[in-house]
Design a protein around this motif. Sequence first.
Motif, PDB file in Angstrom:
ATOM      1  N   GLU A 137       0.821  -1.210   0.000  1.00 32.73           N
ATOM      2  CA  GLU A 137       0.000   0.000   0.000  1.00 32.73           C
ATOM      3  C   GLU A 137       0.858   1.265   0.000  1.00 32.73           C
ATOM      4  N   ILE A 138       1.934   1.288   0.794  1.00 28.36           N
ATOM      5  CA  ILE A 138       2.709   2.530   0.919  1.00 28.36           C
ATOM      6  C   ILE A 138       3.738   2.714  -0.186  1.00 28.36           C
ATOM      7  N   THR A 139       3.971   1.675  -0.993  1.00 26.19           N
ATOM      8  CA  THR A 139       4.950   1.797  -2.080  1.00 26.19           C
ATOM      9  C   THR A 139       4.303   1.763  -3.462  1.00 26.19           C
ATOM     10  N   GLY A 140       2.981   1.815  -3.513  1.00 23.11           N
ATOM     11  CA  GLY A 140       2.288   1.782  -4.792  1.00 23.11           C
ATOM     12  C   GLY A 140       2.415   3.086  -5.563  1.00 23.11           C
ATOM     13  N   GLU A 141       1.913   3.077  -6.767  1.00 23.10           N
ATOM     14  CA  GLU A 141       2.006   4.269  -7.618  1.00 23.10           C
ATOM     15  C   GLU A 141       1.060   5.369  -7.172  1.00 23.10           C
ATOM     16  N   ILE A 142       0.008   5.030  -6.474  1.00 20.52           N
ATOM     17  CA  ILE A 142      -0.931   6.043  -5.978  1.00 20.52           C
ATOM     18  C   ILE A 142      -0.721   6.217  -4.488  1.00 20.52           C
ATOM     19  N   PRO A 143      -1.078   7.379  -3.921  1.00 15.78           N
ATOM     20  CA  PRO A 143      -0.889   7.616  -2.489  1.00 15.78           C
ATOM     21  C   PRO A 143      -1.618   6.565  -1.657  1.00 15.78           C
ATOM     22  N   PRO A 144      -1.051   6.172  -0.521  1.00 17.47           N
ATOM     23  CA  PRO A 144      -1.701   5.162   0.320  1.00 17.47           C
ATOM     24  C   PRO A 144      -3.043   5.646   0.838  1.00 17.47           C
ATOM     25  N   ASP A 145      -3.976   4.728   0.953  1.00 14.55           N
ATOM     26  CA  ASP A 145      -5.320   5.026   1.458  1.00 14.55           C
ATOM     27  C   ASP A 145      -5.327   4.836   2.967  1.00 14.55           C
ATOM     28  N   PRO A 146      -5.551   5.904   3.767  1.00 14.85           N
ATOM     29  CA  PRO A 146      -5.544   5.768   5.229  1.00 14.85           C
ATOM     30  C   PRO A 146      -6.541   4.738   5.739  1.00 14.85           C
ATOM     31  N   ARG A 147      -7.640   4.548   4.997  1.00 19.20           N
ATOM     32  CA  ARG A 147      -8.641   3.570   5.438  1.00 19.20           C
ATOM     33  C   ARG A 147      -8.101   2.155   5.341  1.00 19.20           C
ATOM     34  N   LEU A 148      -7.366   1.864   4.270  1.00 20.51           N
ATOM     35  CA  LEU A 148      -6.766   0.536   4.139  1.00 20.51           C
ATOM     36  C   LEU A 148      -5.680   0.323   5.193  1.00 20.51           C
ATOM     37  N   LEU A 149      -4.844   1.330   5.394  1.00 26.29           N
ATOM     38  CA  LEU A 149      -3.805   1.203   6.424  1.00 26.29           C
ATOM     39  C   LEU A 149      -4.439   0.990   7.793  1.00 26.29           C
ATOM     40  N   ARG A 150      -5.511   1.705   8.057  1.00 22.99           N
ATOM     41  CA  ARG A 150      -6.210   1.550   9.345  1.00 22.99           C
ATOM     42  C   ARG A 150      -6.738   0.133   9.489  1.00 22.99           C
ATOM     43  N   ASN A 151      -7.335  -0.404   8.430  1.00 22.00           N
ATOM     44  CA  ASN A 151      -7.897  -1.755   8.496  1.00 22.00           C
ATOM     45  C   ASN A 151      -6.795  -2.805   8.678  1.00 22.00           C
ATOM     46  N   HIS A 152      -5.691  -2.636   7.954  1.00 21.87           N
ATOM     47  CA  HIS A 152      -4.588  -3.586   8.085  1.00 21.87           C
ATOM     48  C   HIS A 152      -4.025  -3.589   9.516  1.00 21.87           C
ATOM     49  N   LEU A 153      -3.803  -2.388  10.067  1.00 23.21           N
ATOM     50  CA  LEU A 153      -3.274  -2.305  11.429  1.00 23.21           C
ATOM     51  C   LEU A 153      -4.266  -2.840  12.450  1.00 23.21           C
ATOM     52  N   ALA A 154      -5.544  -2.508  12.281  1.00 25.50           N
ATOM     53  CA  ALA A 154      -6.562  -2.994  13.218  1.00 25.50           C
ATOM     54  C   ALA A 154      -6.604  -4.519  13.227  1.00 25.50           C
ATOM     55  N   SER A 155      -6.530  -5.120  12.044  1.00 27.51           N
ATOM     56  CA  SER A 155      -6.559  -6.591  11.970  1.00 27.51           C
ATOM     57  C   SER A 155      -5.293  -7.185  12.591  1.00 27.51           C
ATOM     58  N   LEU A 156      -4.153  -6.558  12.322  1.00 26.23           N
ATOM     59  CA  LEU A 156      -2.898  -7.037  12.911  1.00 26.23           C
ATOM     60  C   LEU A 156      -2.961  -6.970  14.431  1.00 26.23           C
ATOM     61  N   PHE A 157      -3.461  -5.876  14.981  1.00 31.26           N
ATOM     62  CA  PHE A 157      -3.543  -5.740  16.437  1.00 31.26           C
ATOM     63  C   PHE A 157      -4.463  -6.799  17.042  1.00 31.26           C
ATOM     64  N   LEU A 158      -5.563  -7.097  16.358  1.00 25.86           N
ATOM     65  CA  LEU A 158      -6.474  -8.135  16.858  1.00 25.86           C
ATOM     66  C   LEU A 158      -5.799  -9.505  16.844  1.00 25.86           C
ATOM     67  N   GLU A 159      -5.010  -9.774  15.785  1.00 26.11           N
ATOM     68  CA  GLU A 159      -4.284 -11.044  15.719  1.00 26.11           C
ATOM     69  C   GLU A 159      -3.267 -11.129  16.864  1.00 26.11           C
ATOM     70  N   ILE A 160      -2.577 -10.023  17.149  1.00 20.92           N
ATOM     71  CA  ILE A 160      -1.601 -10.014  18.238  1.00 20.92           C
ATOM     72  C   ILE A 160      -2.288 -10.253  19.570  1.00 20.92           C
ATOM     73  N   ALA A 161      -3.427  -9.575  19.780  1.00 21.71           N
ATOM     74  CA  ALA A 161      -4.159  -9.736  21.033  1.00 21.71           C
ATOM     75  C   ALA A 161      -4.625 -11.177  21.217  1.00 21.71           C
ATOM     76  N   ARG A 162      -5.109 -11.783  20.147  1.00 25.98           N
ATOM     77  CA  ARG A 162      -5.570 -13.164  20.244  1.00 25.98           C
ATOM     78  C   ARG A 162      -4.412 -14.096  20.568  1.00 25.98           C
ATOM     79  N   ALA A 163      -3.264 -13.900  19.879  1.00 27.22           N
ATOM     80  CA  ALA A 163      -2.109 -14.750  20.138  1.00 27.22           C
ATOM     81  C   ALA A 163      -1.564 -14.548  21.545  1.00 27.22           C
ATOM     82  N   ALA A 164      -1.724 -13.347  22.077  1.00 26.76           N
ATOM     83  CA  ALA A 164      -1.230 -13.055  23.423  1.00 26.76           C
ATOM     84  C   ALA A 164      -2.159 -13.587  24.506  1.00 26.76           C
TER      85      ALA A 164
END
Length: 288
Positions: A137-164
């Motif tokens: 997302e951050i290295t693509g030809e178009i500017p990164p979409d904050p909504r996609l970055l937010r969704n990716h981080l939110a999902s990652l945090f949930l995965e970390i919380a579950r694993a913890a």
Amino acid sequence: MKRMAETMKFRTLRFEMPPRRGPVVVSGTGVQEEMPPCMVNRPGGTGDRLLMLFHQPVHLRVGEQEIITTTPVLRLWREGAGHFYGREDVCWIHSWIHFHGSETASLLSAAGLEEEFCLEWHDPGLFESYLALIYREITGEIPPDPRLLRNHLASLFLEIARAAGKNSVPRRIPEPWLELRRRLDSAPEREWNLAELAGMVNLSVPAFAAKFRRYFGTSPIRCLLDGRMELARHLLRGSSLSIKEIGARCGYRDQLHFSRMFRRRTGVPPRSSANTRTKGINKLPECR
């Protein structure tokens, strides 16, 4: 997604001054970046949040304590926190993401995570699959979409919380795998056969390699090489054996091959480490 993360290594990092504002901003991310023997010491941090997976044991400062990890760990630093991590005796590998933004604190809170944490992590493929999405997302030809970055981080945090263990029972490494790891660590000089190791846990070689990485955050071959280099450093600093004899003790019949592998893994030739005998250096560096 997981296959892409396991075969793809990447790194991009760009800090903007003044820092760009927004709900979620990612300055950079890297997967399986190999570092030379060194300690990273940034008393003031980097002005953002840093989430980092250490694939091998490292020296870390957590709060007021300095520790040496024994398993792969995932470490999050809050904004403004100082960074202190690394290894001075061997090369080490880490995967990471620098991020900040007005919504990051709420994303962490929604997942049940603290502003800072340090926890065992035995699924590098999962972590790196999210980094791969963010990198794209951050290295693509178009500017990164904050909504996609937010969704990716939110999902990652949930995965970390579950694993913890926030939402489920934490995963434990089964005893047969711990025993197998102990056998590898106790005899790194032995010519281990992957089929033999896989047979100890009744798996095919591909399934064994994948599960070994999942449990220990590294491959069986890299684990064996790390063990050989640890033994070599010990012998170089604490014995009067020749370089050739030490190489043989560590499983290398050819001195040139041993020297090449030692330099590749530690950043210095074995003779340099052997020379420290005359300088009174007889042990590995302590945590500072």
